[in-house]
Design a protein around this motif. Structure first.
Motif, short mmCIF file in Angstrom:
data_model
loop_
_atom_site.label_atom_id
_atom_site.label_comp_id
_atom_site.label_asym_id
_atom_site.label_seq_id
_atom_site.Cartn_x
_atom_site.Cartn_y
_atom_site.Cartn_z
N ARG A 114 1.08 -1.47 -0.10
CA ARG A 114 -0.03 -0.13 -0.07
C ARG A 114 0.53 1.26 0.30
NH1 ARG A 114 -2.66 -3.11 3.92
NH2 ARG A 114 -1.80 -2.00 4.76
N GLN A 115 1.86 0.83 0.64
CA GLN A 115 2.41 2.48 1.03
C GLN A 115 3.63 2.91 -0.49
OE1 GLN A 115 5.86 1.64 3.65
NE2 GLN A 115 6.10 4.37 4.43
N GLN A 156 10.75 -2.30 0.48
CA GLN A 156 11.15 -0.88 1.37
C GLN A 156 11.16 -0.07 0.61
OE1 GLN A 156 9.93 -0.10 4.51
NE2 GLN A 156 10.92 1.44 3.88
N ALA A 177 9.19 1.60 -1.67
CA ALA A 177 8.73 2.24 -1.48
C ALA A 177 9.62 3.94 -0.79
CB ALA A 177 8.03 2.28 0.50
#
Length: 148
Positions: free
Chosen positions: A22-23, A59, A62
């Protein structure tokens, strides 16, 4: 007892995985491409190590969504220009073919936003070689067709 620790760790990684999806704003096509590296269709089919690797990649993705330097944007633009020459990137809505192409381990093994400048420069060199090879093949075909 070890199974409980592994299950708890896997559950924690699953939560992190979905949060990072989502991020990072990952599309369904991008998600399928990432999971496809491991020849699975669902994150629940991954091992703890594989899921950890996917989370690390997410990560980075993001983090890459944040402010992108101009130099990185220019390198990404060069990549897209080369992908257009090669015939992978045809329209601005053609991201699934771009993602699938870039996720190939022989090409980059990563999505475009997850690459740093060093990786982008290496990818540009690789794509220039591919484009040059394709141009040579096309010239050879043109030469042969003129002879006939």
């Amino acid at each position: 007892m070890a199974a409980k620790k592994t299950n708890a760790k896997f559950a924690a990684l699953q939560r992190r995985y979905h949060f990072l999806l989502r991020q990072a704003g990952v599309t369904e096509d991008q998600k399928e491409a990432m999971l496809g590296q491991y020849f699975v269709t669902s994150s629940s089919e991954l091992t703890v190590t594989q899921l950890g690797d996917v989370c690390d990649g997410l990560q980075k993705l993001a983090d890459a969504k944040k402010e992108v330097p101009l130099s990185t944007r220019r390198l990404r633009s060069q990549v897209l220009d080369l992908l257009t020459q090669i015939g992978v990137y045809k329209t601005s809505s053609d991201w699934s073919s771009v993602n699938n192409y870039l996720m190939n381990k022989r090409i980059a093994g990563k999505l475009l936003p997850a690459m740093d400048e060093t990786e982008l420069k290496a990818l540009i060199r690789k794509l220039k070689m591919i484009a040059g090879h394709l141009n040579e093949e096309q010239k050879e075909l043109d030469r042969k067709s003129k002879e006939n």
